[in-house]
Design an enzyme around this catalytic site. Structure first.
Site, PDB file in Angstrom:
ATOM      1  N   HIS A  39       3.807  -2.381   2.957  1.00 14.23           N
ATOM      2  CA  HIS A  39       3.756  -1.081   2.331  1.00 14.23           C
ATOM      3  C   HIS A  39       5.033  -0.701   1.626  1.00 14.23           C
ATOM      4  O   HIS A  39       6.174  -1.256   1.881  1.00 14.23           O
ATOM      5  CB  HIS A  39       3.691   0.065   3.461  1.00 14.23           C
ATOM      6  CG  HIS A  39       2.431   0.172   4.519  1.00 14.23           C
ATOM      7  ND1 HIS A  39       2.334  -0.846   5.206  1.00 14.23           N
ATOM      8  CD2 HIS A  39       1.432   0.895   4.238  1.00 14.23           C
ATOM      9  CE1 HIS A  39       1.033  -0.633   5.802  1.00 14.23           C
ATOM     10  NE2 HIS A  39       0.507   0.666   5.038  1.00 14.23           N
ATOM     11  N   ASP A  59       0.863  -1.166   0.062  1.00 15.28           N
ATOM     12  CA  ASP A  59       0.161  -0.064   0.039  1.00 15.28           C
ATOM     13  C   ASP A  59       0.984   1.155  -0.077  1.00 15.28           C
ATOM     14  O   ASP A  59       1.807   1.362   0.520  1.00 15.28           O
ATOM     15  CB  ASP A  59      -0.895  -0.052   1.186  1.00 15.28           C
ATOM     16  CG  ASP A  59      -2.016  -0.934   1.018  1.00 15.28           C
ATOM     17  OD1 ASP A  59      -1.945  -1.750   0.307  1.00 15.28           O
ATOM     18  OD2 ASP A  59      -2.986  -1.012   2.093  1.00 15.28           O
TER      19      ASP A  59
HETATM   20 ZN   LIG Z   1      -2.635   3.183   3.224  1.00 15.38          ZN
END
Ligand SMILES: [Zn+2]
Length: 311
Positions: free
Chosen positions: A273, A120
């Site tokens: 991430h 992400d």
């Molecule tokens: Zn996010």
């Protein structure tokens, strides 16, 4: 005459006494001086004045003997076992295993354990290329939920994600959690703007969405319904290595948390991430992939018809 003789004898006796006293005093002071330096050794005053320093006093017990009885000194290296790390909070309503009454689509029928690696908040120039290198090296495909703002700044990274067979998902344009959930118009505008950024870089219009911050508590049922009406499926996660915690975890800690959480599950969506500060994520990724493979997982990418995990 007799008196003179007596005086002479007395005088001689006095002189003799003085001489004896002087010698005695000299010897005593010499011994005292010596005793200041080497209290255990008695030497004569003459020897103290003219000879090389005496042999040292008997040494105290060797230091090593004393140290040998003491506890071992602390090791220079940190202990092999890391201090316990509290797992990041995970929504307790997420089931350990994917519910068997829901079909699992877009998966290899022969695979019993399925993992989706999701990344992400990218793309970033700093971390996304490293993650792509690791995925290529391990022949694994991932799913990247990108932020539109970052996609506009790094279209070439987004193009590489698509060209190497990974999936791209929508993660809003701004990722401003405080404003994007204000109402459905704002949220749908955010999703549309992100889609525009993805499309201008790649020509793709992905219909998979991840709510910034997760669907709970942010994506209220009415908002979730609007997202679904707009043609999107949204995906939460059930493995959270905690790579985005404020103080940061080490790659070792992330790996351990991931493998621990995955060990009781057979269908996992892993939240990672790839924004620009996530070097530790990239560092952990090879061991996360290897560890999950050792647990029997095979990797899939998320498609609109992939069975979702919702909080
Ligand atoms: Zn996010």
């Amino acid at each position: 005459m007799r008196g003179d003789a007596v005086r002479s004898i007395v005088a001689f006796a006095v002189i003799l006494s003085l001489m004896v006293f002087s010698i005695a005093l000299s010897t005593a002071s010499g011994a005292w001086l010596i005793s200041m330096d080497a209290p255990l050794v008695k030497v004569s005053s003459s020897a103290a004045a003219s000879s090389p320093p005496p042999d040292p006093a008997p040494a105290p017990p060797p230091v090593e003997q004393t140290a040998a009885k003491a506890p071992d000194p602390p090791a220079a290296e940190p202990p092999a076992t890391e201090p316990p790390v509290k797992d990041p909070p995970q929504n307790p309503t997420v089931s350990d295993d994917y519910p068997s009454d829901k079909p699992i689509k877009n998966t290899n029928p022969s695979a019993k354990k399925i993992a989706f690696l999701t990344f992400d908040d990218g793309p970033s120039e700093e971390v996304t290329p490293i993650i792509l290198d690791v995925l290529r090296e391990h022949k694994v495909k991932g799913t990247f939920f990108v932020v539109g703002f970052n996609a506009e700044r790094h279209p070439e990274v987004l193009q590489r994600i698509a060209a190497e067979g990974h999936r791209i998902g929508n993660h809003s344009y701004s990722h401003r959690i405080k404003s994007i959930y204000r109402d459905s118009n704002v949220l749908l505008d955010e999703i549309q703007s992100c889609d525009n950024a993805i499309a201008s870089a790649t020509g793709l219009h992905p219909r998979i969405f991840r709510a910034p911050g997760g669907s709970r508590p942010f994506l209220k049922p009415a908002l979730a319904a609007k997202v679904t009406e707009a043609g999107y499926q949204y995906f939460d996660w059930n493995v959270c290595p905690g790579d985005a915690v404020v103080n940061g975890l080490t790659a070792d800690q992330m790996t351990r948390i991931t493998l621990q959480q995955a060990s009781t599950k057979s269908y996992i969506i892993v939240l990672l991430h790839d924004s620009y500060t996530m070097q530790q994520t990239a560092k952990a990724l090879p061991r996360i992939i290897k560890g999950l493979q050792e647990q029997g997982f095979t990797f899939q990418v998320i498609e609109p018809d992939t069975a979702p995990i919702h909080f």
